[in-house]
Design a protein around this motif. Structure first.
Motif, PDB file in Angstrom:
ATOM      1  N   GLN A  19      42.723  13.805  -9.088  1.00 32.84           N
ATOM      2  CA  GLN A  19      43.176  12.445  -8.816  1.00 32.84           C
ATOM      3  C   GLN A  19      42.983  11.492  -9.989  1.00 32.84           C
ATOM      4  O   GLN A  19      43.629  10.452 -10.036  1.00 32.84           O
TER       5      GLN A  19
ATOM      6  N   HIS B 279      37.371  20.256  -5.235  1.00 37.31           N
ATOM      7  CA  HIS B 279      38.001  19.153  -4.516  1.00 37.31           C
ATOM      8  C   HIS B 279      39.511  19.431  -4.463  1.00 37.31           C
ATOM      9  O   HIS B 279      40.318  18.735  -5.059  1.00 37.31           O
TER      10      HIS B 279
ATOM     11  N   ASN C 112      34.623  20.117  -1.038  1.00 34.25           N
ATOM     12  CA  ASN C 112      34.938  18.830  -0.439  1.00 34.25           C
ATOM     13  C   ASN C 112      35.880  19.007   0.748  1.00 34.25           C
ATOM     14  O   ASN C 112      36.983  19.547   0.602  1.00 34.25           O
TER      15      ASN C 112
ATOM     16  N   TYR D  46      35.447   7.694   7.261  1.00 36.03           N
ATOM     17  CA  TYR D  46      36.419   6.609   7.115  1.00 36.03           C
ATOM     18  C   TYR D  46      36.672   5.921   8.449  1.00 36.03           C
ATOM     19  O   TYR D  46      36.405   4.766   8.636  1.00 36.03           O
TER      20      TYR D  46
ATOM     21  N   TRP E 116      49.264  12.918  13.043  1.00 31.68           N
ATOM     22  CA  TRP E 116      48.096  12.055  12.978  1.00 31.68           C
ATOM     23  C   TRP E 116      47.434  11.920  14.311  1.00 31.68           C
ATOM     24  O   TRP E 116      48.007  12.200  15.343  1.00 31.68           O
TER      25      TRP E 116
ATOM     26  N   TRP F 106      46.181   7.004   8.389  1.00 32.58           N
ATOM     27  CA  TRP F 106      45.025   7.377   9.220  1.00 32.58           C
ATOM     28  C   TRP F 106      43.832   6.462   9.004  1.00 32.58           C
ATOM     29  O   TRP F 106      42.815   6.598   9.669  1.00 32.58           O
TER      30      TRP F 106
ATOM     31  N   GLU G  53      31.706   9.910   0.743  1.00 31.78           N
ATOM     32  CA  GLU G  53      32.895   9.055   0.596  1.00 31.78           C
ATOM     33  C   GLU G  53      32.955   8.077   1.752  1.00 31.78           C
ATOM     34  O   GLU G  53      32.644   8.432   2.887  1.00 31.78           O
TER      35      GLU G  53
ATOM     36  N   GLU H 245      46.613   9.240  -4.978  1.00 34.34           N
ATOM     37  CA  GLU H 245      46.225   9.442  -3.586  1.00 34.34           C
ATOM     38  C   GLU H 245      47.091  10.555  -2.971  1.00 34.34           C
ATOM     39  O   GLU H 245      47.842  10.355  -2.035  1.00 34.34           O
ATOM     40  N   TRP H 246      47.006  11.714  -3.559  1.00 33.86           N
ATOM     41  CA  TRP H 246      47.667  12.915  -3.060  1.00 33.86           C
ATOM     42  C   TRP H 246      49.133  12.641  -2.702  1.00 33.86           C
ATOM     43  O   TRP H 246      49.832  11.995  -3.485  1.00 33.86           O
TER      44      TRP H 246
HETATM   45  C1  PNW Z   1      39.559  12.124   1.334  1.00 35.09           C
HETATM   46  N1  PNW Z   1      42.114  11.965   7.261  1.00 35.09           N
HETATM   47  O1  PNW Z   1      40.683  12.609   1.982  1.00 35.09           O
HETATM   48  C2  PNW Z   1      39.497  12.877   0.025  1.00 35.09           C
HETATM   49  O2  PNW Z   1      38.273  13.523  -0.180  1.00 35.09           O
HETATM   50  C3  PNW Z   1      39.911  12.082  -1.162  1.00 35.09           C
HETATM   51  O3  PNW Z   1      40.357  12.938  -2.166  1.00 35.09           O
HETATM   52  C4  PNW Z   1      40.959  11.074  -0.759  1.00 35.09           C
HETATM   53  O4  PNW Z   1      41.568  10.426  -1.826  1.00 35.09           O
HETATM   54  C5  PNW Z   1      40.272  10.085   0.155  1.00 35.09           C
HETATM   55  O5  PNW Z   1      39.689  10.746   1.268  1.00 35.09           O
HETATM   56  C6  PNW Z   1      41.200   9.000   0.651  1.00 35.09           C
HETATM   57  O6  PNW Z   1      42.269   9.580   1.321  1.00 35.09           O
HETATM   58  C7  PNW Z   1      40.986  12.384   3.288  1.00 35.09           C
HETATM   59  O7  PNW Z   1      43.237  12.276   7.582  1.00 35.09           O
HETATM   60  C8  PNW Z   1      42.279  12.627   3.671  1.00 35.09           C
HETATM   61  O8  PNW Z   1      41.348  11.519   8.096  1.00 35.09           O
HETATM   62  C9  PNW Z   1      42.653  12.499   4.981  1.00 35.09           C
HETATM   63  C10 PNW Z   1      41.724  12.113   5.922  1.00 35.09           C
HETATM   64  C11 PNW Z   1      40.427  11.839   5.557  1.00 35.09           C
HETATM   65  C12 PNW Z   1      40.066  11.977   4.222  1.00 35.09           C
END
Ligand code: PNW
Length: 671
Positions: free
Chosen positions: A108, A223, A268, A452, A492, A507, A538, A627-628
């Motif tokens: 990233q 990762h 990760n 998150y 989702w 999400w 994170e 961001e992927w």
């Molecule tokens: C994480 N969800 O990804 C990753 O570890 C990071 O690389 C990424 O950039 C960051 O969170 C923000 O997206 C996630 O669907 C992707 O709940 C998806 C989810 C949670 C974390």
């Protein structure tokens, strides 16, 4: 400007209190506690029988997994850490040895995708092959890939400047496996590794610069950027051989960087890696998917947009030594995510075994896994009976066992949760006794958790759990609300009304108590099994932006009012929404400041009031980055980069970065 409602600390406190599932005195998690790990055996690739396991090692009192290498004392004796904790709790703060920092990941931020001998990862391969899968500018390959990203490969000094602003004591970054081993296969012959020296130079310089600047490295080995060669060779994580290749690569890293790196994260987020990469594609590499797309691929490819993903670029795989060999380039199969998860957990354990066996005693570092997963909040509604509340609480635990325990139990207790085994039936691979012993305690040094958002949990009315005969992947969650995404788009996972307000990624919703609820859940479940606590590896927020639909705002607001928790009816004004042409909304990221303020307050309360052993917090992310599948305009960074117009990719601190520096001063003991 009409500002976002910044909640007072008081509100956050009382709200969090209402929401917390307090640990009960009895351990009803069904997990035995206090057992020692048994990780003294060498890697045992069945194709390499020269490494027999020795179960007599399991009670070795010198097993470093049973002590805190940074604080060696006798059992019962007060450690330095204990003293710091006592002092901190008395002041309502976090202790002076709290790990405080931000996180990034190689793909990233690094860029330099084909420089200095780096090999292709699955992310390079698939972003280049399927440009439509990633949001960005048509025709501009760099905008839909990590080709350049933040160019941290050349600009790491600038990243360090950002760390200073938030007063980071730690920095979490990941190593790109294919930068060190372009074909993924690390080998040591006659004392010499087949490594790409330029890659080693780069990571040495990153680590040394951090240390020179008093920032402690926290290094993730994987990762999501699997070397593409391994995907082509045997389907990557689908094949059981992946664990040995991972362990060899890990061994190189321990041997080379372990004199200075004392905090290792193996993997990760196995869930996101496996479920998004091997089931829900085309969102994440390697873009394997099940459902409609592969059905079409298998039966009729006419008219199908192959650019959409569900790739056929895959090698022959053998899930486990006992399973049949699946042919190369087959359409995606049922249970690929389940097998990916199984093998990736084993890979984690193999790497830990190498560390424990060969390095930990001498290097005195810590190692663990990072899992993701939403805390599960029992659904409540006005007038609900006590009995129904209790049922929902039980479902919340069940849902958490599926969403989180599936990944966090094996590295702590040595096996999948009983509920997952029962409901998945024969669709869940089994660990052998030897594997269970290897897994058990493999994350006993610490457990990393990326947190998150949160999910509601409740049973689906009229649905029964699967009977033993019906137990399989599809039925496993049929009576549960978990992973149900009605109203929010396919793939989702939430029940409307969603928890909290909608941030800048589909999400990503803001519900601050999730961190406290989750910390309590882990703490109760793994009581006595984790020696150096939980590290939040994170937590972060994409500032709301125009790309993300907020259809549920009103419903959410009404709902939270109806259950007497209006503080979560957190709708926001249009002015807060990030706008690429208005740097004010990007740099003055008030929604994100509020996010951090509230999540950190819940973290503080978990430590001070609930006495949870939480040892660190890494904000995601230090800088705006790739961001992927959402590309560059979904920004999680606390430093702004103008990817479109600024060839220098200059980092500019946002308010949130400064806010974290201030939070550190006010809430973390300095000695
Ligand atoms: C994480 N969800 O990804 C990753 O570890 C990071 O690389 C990424 O950039 C960051 O969170 C923000 O997206 C996630 O669907 C992707 O709940 C998806 C989810 C949670 C974390």
């Amino acid at each position: 400007m009409k500002t976002l409602t910044l909640f007072t600390t008081l509100l956050a406190v009382s709200a969090a209190k209402k929401c917390i599932v307090k640990p009960s005195s009895s351990n009803d998690s069904g997990i035995e506690s206090g057992e020692e790990s048994s990780l003294n055996n060498l890697p045992s690739d069945p194709s390499n029988p020269s490494n027999p396991s020795d179960p007599s090692n399991s009670s070795d009192p010198s097993n470093p997994s049973n002590t805190d290498p940074t604080n060696p004392t006798n059992p019962g004796e007060q450690t330095n850490h204990d003293i710091l904790v006592e002092k901190a709790r008395a002041e309502g703060k976090l202790p002076a040895d709290f790990k405080w920092g931000a996180a990034t990941a190689a793909y990233q931020v690094e860029g330099a995708w084909n420089e200095d001998g780096r090999g292709e990862s699955v992310w390079d391969h698939f972003t280049h092959l399927y440009p439509h899968n990633v949001e960005g500018e048509e025709g501009n390959e760099d905008s839909i890939s990590g080709n350049v990203a933040c160019d941290s490969y050349h600009k790491f000094d600038e990243d360090i400047e950002m760390m200073k602003i938030m007063k980071a004591t730690h920095y979490r970054f990941s190593i790109s496996w294919s930068r060190l081993f372009p074909d993924g296969q690390a080998k040591k012959e006659e004392g010499k590794w087949n490594v790409n020296e330029k890659g080693v130079e780069y990571y040495n310089s990153v680590i040394n610069k951090l240390i020179e600047n008093n920032v402690t490295p926290l290094v993730t080995l994987y990762h999501w950027d699997l070397p593409y060669a391994l995907h082509e060779k045997y389907g990557g994580w689908l094949d059981y051989h992946s664990q040995y290749d991972f362990a060899n690569y890990a061994e190189f890293c321990f041997e080379t960087f372990g004199d200075r790196v004392k905090n290792w994260i193996t993997i990760n987020e196995p869930w996101v890696n496996c479920v998004s990469g091997y089931r829900l594609g085309p969102g994440k590499a390697p873009y394997r998917c099940t459902g409609e797309a592969p059905r079409k691929l298998a039966n009729e490819t006419e008219g199908l947009d192959l650019q959409g993903g569900c790739s056929y670029e895959i090698g022959p795989s053998q899930y486990s030594p006992e399973s049949e060999v699946l042919e190369a380039n087959r359409p995606p199969q049922r249970l690929e995510d389940v097998w990916c998860s199984h093998n990736i957990l084993l890979a984690h354990a193999q790497a830990v075994k190498v560390y424990r066996e060969k390095f930990q005693k001498e290097q005195n570092g810590l190692i663990g896994i990072t899992v993701d997963g939403e805390a599960q909040i029992p659904w409540i509604e006005p007038g609900m009976s006590e009995e129904q509340k209790k049922i929902n609480e039980e479902y919340a635990n069940l849902a958490a066992e599926f969403r989180i325990g599936w990944y966090s139990d094996p590295p702590v207790t040595g096996d999948y949760p009983q509920s997952v085994k029962e409901r998945m039936g024969k669709d869940l691979p089994e660990f052998t006794e030897e594997q269970k012993a290897m897994l058990k305690g493999s994350s006993s040094d610490f457990l990393g958790w990326n947190t998150y958002t949160a999910h509601w949990a409740a049973p689906i009315e009229g649905q029964t759990p699967p009977t033993p005969e019906e137990a399989n992947f599809e039925n496993s969650k049929r009576d549960m609300w978990d992973d149900n995404c009605r109203g929010r788009g396919d793939g989702w996972t939430c029940i409307p009304p969603t928890l909290g307000s909608q941030a800048g990624s589909s999400w990503n919703t803001k519900y601050p108590p999730t961190i406290r609820v989750g910390l309590n859940w882990f703490s109760k479940r793994y009581e006595g099994l984790i020696n150096n606590g939980i590290i939040i590896t994170e937590n972060g927020c994409a500032q709301p932006n125009a790309k993300v639909s907020r259809a549920n705002d009103e419903v959410t607001a009404e709902y939270f009012k109806s259950i007497d928790q209006p503080e979560y009816a957190d709708t926001y004004e249009e002015e807060i929404i990030e706008n690429e042409d208005d740097k004010n909304t990007i740099i003055r990221d008030l929604y994100r400041v509020d996010w951090y303020q509230q999540y950190l307050e819940n973290l503080r309360l978990a430590f001070v009031e609930d006495k949870i052993d939480v040892r660190g917090y890494m904000a995601w992310s230090l800088i705006d980055n790739f961001e992927w599948e959402n590309g560059y305009e979904t920004r999680f960074g606390m430093s702004y980069i103008d990817f479109k117009n600024d060839p220098e990719l200059k980092r500019q601190p946002k308010e949130s970065l400064k806010f974290l520096g201030q939070w550190y001063d006010e809430n973390i003991m300095q000695e």
